[in-house]
Design a protein around this motif. Structure first.
Motif, PDB file in Angstrom:
ATOM      1  N   PHE A  54       1.405 -86.836 -28.881  1.00 45.73           N
ATOM      2  CA  PHE A  54       2.464 -86.421 -29.799  1.00 45.73           C
ATOM      3  C   PHE A  54       3.588 -85.735 -29.025  1.00 45.73           C
ATOM      4  CE2 PHE A  54      -1.237 -86.959 -32.379  1.00 45.73           C
ATOM      5  CZ  PHE A  54      -0.762 -87.422 -33.589  1.00 45.73           C
ATOM      6  N   PHE A  55       4.792 -86.301 -29.134  1.00 41.32           N
ATOM      7  CA  PHE A  55       5.980 -85.719 -28.518  1.00 41.32           C
ATOM      8  C   PHE A  55       6.655 -84.839 -29.563  1.00 41.32           C
ATOM      9  CE2 PHE A  55       5.118 -89.098 -25.598  1.00 41.32           C
ATOM     10  CZ  PHE A  55       5.610 -88.655 -24.374  1.00 41.32           C
ATOM     11  N   LEU A  56       6.550 -83.531 -29.372  1.00 41.88           N
ATOM     12  CA  LEU A  56       6.944 -82.560 -30.387  1.00 41.88           C
ATOM     13  C   LEU A  56       8.276 -81.899 -30.050  1.00 41.88           C
ATOM     14  CD1 LEU A  56       3.485 -80.762 -30.684  1.00 41.88           C
ATOM     15  CD2 LEU A  56       4.300 -82.735 -32.006  1.00 41.88           C
ATOM     16  N   THR A  57       9.160 -81.820 -31.031  1.00 43.49           N
ATOM     17  CA  THR A  57      10.339 -80.967 -30.879  1.00 43.49           C
ATOM     18  C   THR A  57       9.938 -79.531 -31.209  1.00 43.49           C
ATOM     19  OG1 THR A  57      10.985 -81.463 -33.151  1.00 43.49           O
ATOM     20  CG2 THR A  57      12.053 -82.747 -31.412  1.00 43.49           C
ATOM     21  N   GLY A  58      10.597 -78.591 -30.549  1.00 46.33           N
ATOM     22  CA  GLY A  58      10.290 -77.192 -30.793  1.00 46.33           C
ATOM     23  C   GLY A  58      10.516 -76.792 -32.236  1.00 46.33           C
ATOM     24  N   ILE A  71      -3.131 -80.720 -34.563  1.00 42.83           N
ATOM     25  CA  ILE A  71      -2.987 -81.672 -33.454  1.00 42.83           C
ATOM     26  C   ILE A  71      -3.612 -81.102 -32.184  1.00 42.83           C
ATOM     27  CG2 ILE A  71      -1.307 -82.798 -31.939  1.00 42.83           C
ATOM     28  CD1 ILE A  71       0.552 -82.959 -34.419  1.00 42.83           C
ATOM     29  N   ALA A  72      -3.277 -79.852 -31.886  1.00 50.31           N
ATOM     30  CA  ALA A  72      -3.774 -79.237 -30.657  1.00 50.31           C
ATOM     31  C   ALA A  72      -5.288 -79.079 -30.677  1.00 50.31           C
ATOM     32  CB  ALA A  72      -3.115 -77.873 -30.459  1.00 50.31           C
ATOM     33  N   PHE A  77      -6.196 -85.739 -28.864  1.00 51.79           N
ATOM     34  CA  PHE A  77      -4.737 -85.722 -28.948  1.00 51.79           C
ATOM     35  C   PHE A  77      -4.144 -84.950 -27.777  1.00 51.79           C
ATOM     36  CE2 PHE A  77      -4.911 -85.821 -33.899  1.00 51.79           C
ATOM     37  CZ  PHE A  77      -5.271 -87.160 -33.857  1.00 51.79           C
ATOM     38  N   GLU A  78      -3.020 -85.439 -27.268  1.00 48.35           N
ATOM     39  CA  GLU A  78      -2.235 -84.725 -26.263  1.00 48.35           C
ATOM     40  C   GLU A  78      -0.927 -84.250 -26.872  1.00 48.35           C
ATOM     41  OE1 GLU A  78      -3.303 -86.723 -21.970  1.00 48.35           O
ATOM     42  OE2 GLU A  78      -1.711 -87.655 -23.152  1.00 48.35           O
ATOM     43  N   LEU A  79      -0.400 -83.144 -26.328  1.00 49.71           N
ATOM     44  CA  LEU A  79       0.884 -82.601 -26.763  1.00 49.71           C
ATOM     45  C   LEU A  79       1.910 -82.789 -25.655  1.00 49.71           C
ATOM     46  CD1 LEU A  79      -1.515 -80.905 -28.165  1.00 49.71           C
ATOM     47  CD2 LEU A  79       0.277 -79.290 -28.739  1.00 49.71           C
ATOM     48  N   ALA A  80       3.086 -83.263 -26.043  1.00 53.44           N
ATOM     49  CA  ALA A  80       4.171 -83.499 -25.097  1.00 53.44           C
ATOM     50  C   ALA A  80       5.479 -82.997 -25.694  1.00 53.44           C
ATOM     51  CB  ALA A  80       4.252 -84.986 -24.745  1.00 53.44           C
ATOM     52  N   ASN A  81       6.552 -83.070 -24.938  1.00 53.94           N
ATOM     53  CA  ASN A  81       7.820 -82.404 -25.230  1.00 53.94           C
ATOM     54  C   ASN A  81       8.883 -83.433 -25.645  1.00 53.94           C
ATOM     55  OD1 ASN A  81      10.404 -81.106 -24.807  1.00 53.94           O
ATOM     56  ND2 ASN A  81       9.421 -79.629 -23.445  1.00 53.94           N
ATOM     57  N   GLY A 120      -4.869 -76.671 -26.585  1.00 54.38           N
ATOM     58  CA  GLY A 120      -5.163 -78.094 -26.643  1.00 54.38           C
ATOM     59  C   GLY A 120      -4.823 -78.787 -25.338  1.00 54.38           C
ATOM     60  N   ARG A 121      -4.601 -80.066 -25.413  1.00 54.78           N
ATOM     61  CA  ARG A 121      -4.339 -80.874 -24.216  1.00 54.78           C
ATOM     62  C   ARG A 121      -2.835 -80.892 -23.940  1.00 54.78           C
ATOM     63  NH1 ARG A 121      -8.074 -86.246 -24.441  1.00 54.78           N
ATOM     64  NH2 ARG A 121      -7.211 -86.402 -22.333  1.00 54.78           N
TER      65      ARG A 121
END
Length: 220
Positions: A54-58, A71-72, A77-81, A120-121
């Motif tokens: 998941f590419f997350l906006t702040g 998600i975390a 699941f992975e967290l991305a920017n 999380g990841r």
């Protein structure tokens, strides 16, 4: 900068962008829009035990802290920017307001800081809004030690009015190492949850297995 992983094995990365602009926040506050968090996508991925990135906006994280925690908390699941407020890093980027060059580095650094407490990841993966970037934008982000991720399979889900074209767009192009771009922003991508079961079934029929972006990029 990467568009896909090694063309070996049978893995593909399902990635979901979580956009959030000031205009989207205004639509939520005014009641014009109900949600930019498609929980049906999360329900399906969790039920089927499907990995995703998941590419997350702040600003999305700050608007949906509980969803971010969900998600975390999933080890698949992975967290991305995806930047702080989904501003454009170049001119002429799908009508998005432009982020001043002097603010690019801090915008992305701030987003990592917003995401980090959720655990999380965590990754150092980053995706530009609209995939719009040039040398100046890449140079601005170089000090952050991140990997810019585009994708080779664009679902076309933003503002789609039917789910069938999304399924065709993904299944026609997906192959080993592919990075599939979809969105979890419900009101702006309302067909994604309807398309996703058919996408997952079609990938299975083709012998392709969803994996995290990290696994796909490393060929692991």
């Amino acid at each position: 900068m990467v568009d896909h992983g090694p063309r070996v094995g049978n893995r593909v990365a399902l990635t979901f962008d979580a956009d959030m602009t000031d205009g989207m926040l205004h639509s939520l506050r005014s009641g014009r829009v109900r949600s930019y968090a498609n929980l049906r996508i999360l329900d399906l991925l969790e039920r089927e035990q499907v990995p995703a990135t998941f590419f997350l906006t702040g600003k999305w994280v700050q608007r949906y802290p509980e969803v971010t925690r969900r998600i975390a908390g999933n080890p698949r699941f992975e967290l991305a920017n995806h930047t702080y407020g989904h501003l454009a890093f170049t001119g002429d980027c799908y009508g998005l307001p432009r982020l001043p060059a002097r603010g690019m580095t801090e915008d992305v650094a701030k987003t990592f800081r917003v995401i980090e407490p959720y655990g999380g990841r965590q990754t150092r993966y980053f995706r530009f809004p609209g995939l719009c970037h040039d040398k100046a934008a890449l140079d601005a982000l170089a000090p952050l030690g991140l990997t810019v991720v585009d994708g080779d399979v664009v679902s076309g889900d933003p503002f789609a009015e039917a789910w069938q074209p999304l399924v065709r767009a993904v299944l026609d192009k997906a192959r080993p190492g592919s990075i599939v771009i979809m969105h979890v922003t419900e009101a702006n991508a309302s067909m994604t949850d309807e398309a996703l079961p058919h996408i997952l079934a079609g990938l299975r029929e083709r012998g392709l297995v969803p994996a995290t972006l990290s696994e796909v990029l490393t060929g692991g």
